[in-house]
Write a protein that holds these residues in place. Structure first.
Motif, PDB file in Angstrom:
ATOM      1  N   LEU A 135       0.837  -1.203   0.000  1.00  0.00           N
ATOM      2  CA  LEU A 135       0.000   0.000   0.000  1.00  0.00           C
ATOM      3  C   LEU A 135       0.873   1.254   0.000  1.00  0.00           C
ATOM      4  O   LEU A 135       0.593   2.216  -0.731  1.00  0.00           O
ATOM      5  CB  LEU A 135      -0.921  -0.002   1.211  1.00  0.00           C
ATOM      6  N   TRP A 140      -1.692   3.506  -2.405  1.00  0.00           N
ATOM      7  CA  TRP A 140      -3.122   3.171  -2.427  1.00  0.00           C
ATOM      8  C   TRP A 140      -3.720   3.317  -1.030  1.00  0.00           C
ATOM      9  O   TRP A 140      -3.195   2.742  -0.069  1.00  0.00           O
ATOM     10  CB  TRP A 140      -3.331   1.723  -2.881  1.00  0.00           C
ATOM     11  N   ASP A 160      -7.579  -1.395   4.068  1.00  0.00           N
ATOM     12  CA  ASP A 160      -7.107  -0.029   3.848  1.00  0.00           C
ATOM     13  C   ASP A 160      -5.911   0.226   4.764  1.00  0.00           C
ATOM     14  O   ASP A 160      -5.450  -0.695   5.460  1.00  0.00           O
ATOM     15  CB  ASP A 160      -8.221   0.998   4.054  1.00  0.00           C
ATOM     16  N   THR A 161      -5.424   1.428   4.775  1.00  0.00           N
ATOM     17  CA  THR A 161      -4.211   1.705   5.538  1.00  0.00           C
ATOM     18  C   THR A 161      -4.404   1.528   7.036  1.00  0.00           C
ATOM     19  O   THR A 161      -3.429   1.331   7.773  1.00  0.00           O
ATOM     20  CB  THR A 161      -3.727   3.144   5.247  1.00  0.00           C
TER      21      THR A 161
END
Length: 305
Positions: A135, A140, A160-161
């Protein structure tokens, strides 16, 4: 002389579908439309599981892949059967095209051919890397990871992060067992859904739009997604047909799954050539088009392959 012209391929679970169950009835409807169209053109048709030990594949002129949806769960056994069957009968799509499409690294080949795909990173089995590293390197905020040989959202996760760390152990276990891919998450999947254009012999016949249920991102109906009729515009057809033409050989049938980022801005999610649901129930004439394409390739009195 082969006793059968076309064997429509399914899997053991659906060889004798339970018509009282909506999912199996749907499979029977789809395969039935193809069988009827082939029989209407004078072809002898059977429907059998690819794993049926009683089938002599030399006894049919061709085998048409339809609902062989366990192949990725039984990949070693399927691979052995596939290699043998390819020497005994003709396959549709052809064997080389299907082998190419079994591994989702084909997306990289399509990208090199000029097809816009969802940004993708491949991770070979056993490689030491993390979701966080990927990521960060790609910039992203969100991604989806899944195996390069898979279907029906098997081992597919959205991260997600902020959630990547909680998935690192799962990702590590997956990479230890098989090659994986990480794709940028496309928000249009949630807001707009995924478009699927069905292309027969290089020409779009019809389309559907798949949307996920609330709180999910998987659009498959067996995960609670919903399928809607969709009328494709010229730009969507052009994108789908260009993706199909970028294949090493023109497939007889294809389902082109993609997302719309904006007007005329599309990203290919998958190009399904092996066993895609083709949604003939939304447009039965497409089954007729597939039957015509097979007849053209077989010829009225062609010998077995």
């Amino acid at each position: 002389m082969p006793r059968t012209d076309v064997v429509i391929l399914t899997e053991d679970r659906y060889a004798n579908p339970n018509l009282a169950h909506w999912y199996e009835q749907q499979i029977a409807t789809e395969d039935g439309l193809v069988a009827e169209a082939l029989r209407a053109r004078g072809l002898r048709v059977e429907r059998r599981s690819w794993a049926d030990p009683d089938v002599d594949w030399r006894d049919t002129r061709c085998a048409l892949f339809r609902s062989t949806w366990d192949y990725f769960d039984r990949f070693d056994a399927f691979g052995r059967w596939f290699d043998q069957a390819a020497t005994q009968t003709r396959l549709f799509n052809d064997a080389a095209t299907l082998r190419w499409n079994m591994n989702k690294r084909y997306l990289a080949a399509l990208r090199e051919a000029g097809v816009a795909i969802v940004p993708t990173v491949y991770v070979a089995r056993g490689v030491a890397t993390t979701l966080g590293d990927i990521l960060a390197a790609q910039g992203w905020p969100e991604a989806v990871f899944k195996p390069v040989v898979s279907g029906a959202a098997r081992l597919t996760y959205r991260v997600d992060t902020t959630t990547a760390a909680a998935h690192e152990a799962i990702f590590a276990d997956c990479v230890a067992a098989e090659a994986m891919m990480v794709q940028a998450f496309e928000p249009a999947i949630i807001s707009d859904g995924e478009l699927s254009l069905i292309v027969i012999d290089g020409v779009t016949t019809h389309a559907i739009r798949k949307t996920a249920k609330a709180g999910d991102f998987r659009v498959q109906d067996d995960h609670g997604g919903t399928v809607h009729a969709h009328t494709p515009d010229a730009a969507e057809c052009t994108f789908a047909e260009a993706a199909v033409r970028a294949c090493p050989e023109l497939p007889v049938y294809a389902r082109v799954d993609f997302v719309r980022r904006g007007p005329g801005d599309y990203r290919l999610m998958e190009l399904e050539l092996l066993e895609p649901e083709l949604f003939f129930r939304f447009h039965p004439p497409a089954a007729e088009a597939l039957a015509e394409a097979i007849v053209r390739r077989l010829g009225p009195s062609a010998p077995a392959a």
